[in-house]
Scaffold this motif. Sequence first.
Motif, PDB file in Angstrom:
ATOM      1  N   PHE A 171       3.164  -6.872  -5.958  1.00  0.00           N
ATOM      2  CA  PHE A 171       2.635  -6.201  -4.766  1.00  0.00           C
ATOM      3  C   PHE A 171       1.295  -5.520  -5.099  1.00  0.00           C
ATOM      4  CE2 PHE A 171       7.272  -6.116  -4.566  1.00  0.00           C
ATOM      5  CZ  PHE A 171       7.533  -6.604  -3.306  1.00  0.00           C
ATOM      6  N   MET A 209       7.127  -3.937   2.348  1.00  0.00           N
ATOM      7  CA  MET A 209       6.847  -4.332   0.972  1.00  0.00           C
ATOM      8  C   MET A 209       7.223  -3.211   0.006  1.00  0.00           C
ATOM      9  SD  MET A 209       5.806  -7.404   1.347  1.00  0.00           S
ATOM     10  CE  MET A 209       4.943  -8.518   2.458  1.00  0.00           C
ATOM     11  N   VAL A 225       6.116 -13.264  -1.127  1.00  0.00           N
ATOM     12  CA  VAL A 225       6.749 -12.257  -1.985  1.00  0.00           C
ATOM     13  C   VAL A 225       8.142 -12.717  -2.411  1.00  0.00           C
ATOM     14  CG1 VAL A 225       7.815  -9.960  -1.948  1.00  0.00           C
ATOM     15  CG2 VAL A 225       5.452 -10.254  -1.190  1.00  0.00           C
TER      16      VAL A 225
END
Length: 220
Positions: free
Chosen positions: A111, A132, A166
């Motif tokens: 991230f 996130m 992700v």
Amino acid sequence: MLRVEDLYASYGREDVLRDVNIEVNKGETIAILGPNGAGKTTLLKAICGLVKTRGKIFFDGRDISKLKTHKRISLGIAISPEGRRIFPKMSVRDNLLVTGSKDIESVYQIFPKLKEREKQIAGTLSGGEQQMLAIARALMFKPKLLLLDEPSFGLAPVVVEALTEVVRKIKELGVSILMVEQNLSLVADVADRIYVLSNGEIVDSGKVSELERLEKSYFG
């Protein structure tokens, strides 16, 4: 990795889950589909030890059915809960460090945007950034199994695309994933297998290639 056998779960006298059987193999990403109120979130809570259950839950070959939540976390289970539940008045960095883990840089590699914003107050992040952060916080526990509860909820399509990347990165790390998700595009892109949960019971299951058929199990 994870095996749930004949699981019942309840918040009071009434069972929310009934006779649920699922399995997550090492390195797999499993999606749980189903209508609102089906018991999907309850299933994740049951795996974490957050609701009253009957039946068996095995993790890494060990019966964890009676273990407290913190013990399950120490064995390698982490959850990114529905609604994110970050600490809005704390910085991004402090939201991560509150887990007790110091290995923040490995999470920042997944991230990078959070690293850029590590001093920013979490409550001022966008919805996508907050999601996130919630996932990153769960990864701070170095889980073998990551539970994701509606990770795409309320996110714009472009943010869902970023979320897909992700999840792929997390899969590449060898982390098994069990996700509750309504976004079928996300499921199609990252899941290996699917279970359909309806009215507290598993009513269908199959490979992600069978998504169209499985979707009809609860949409009709």
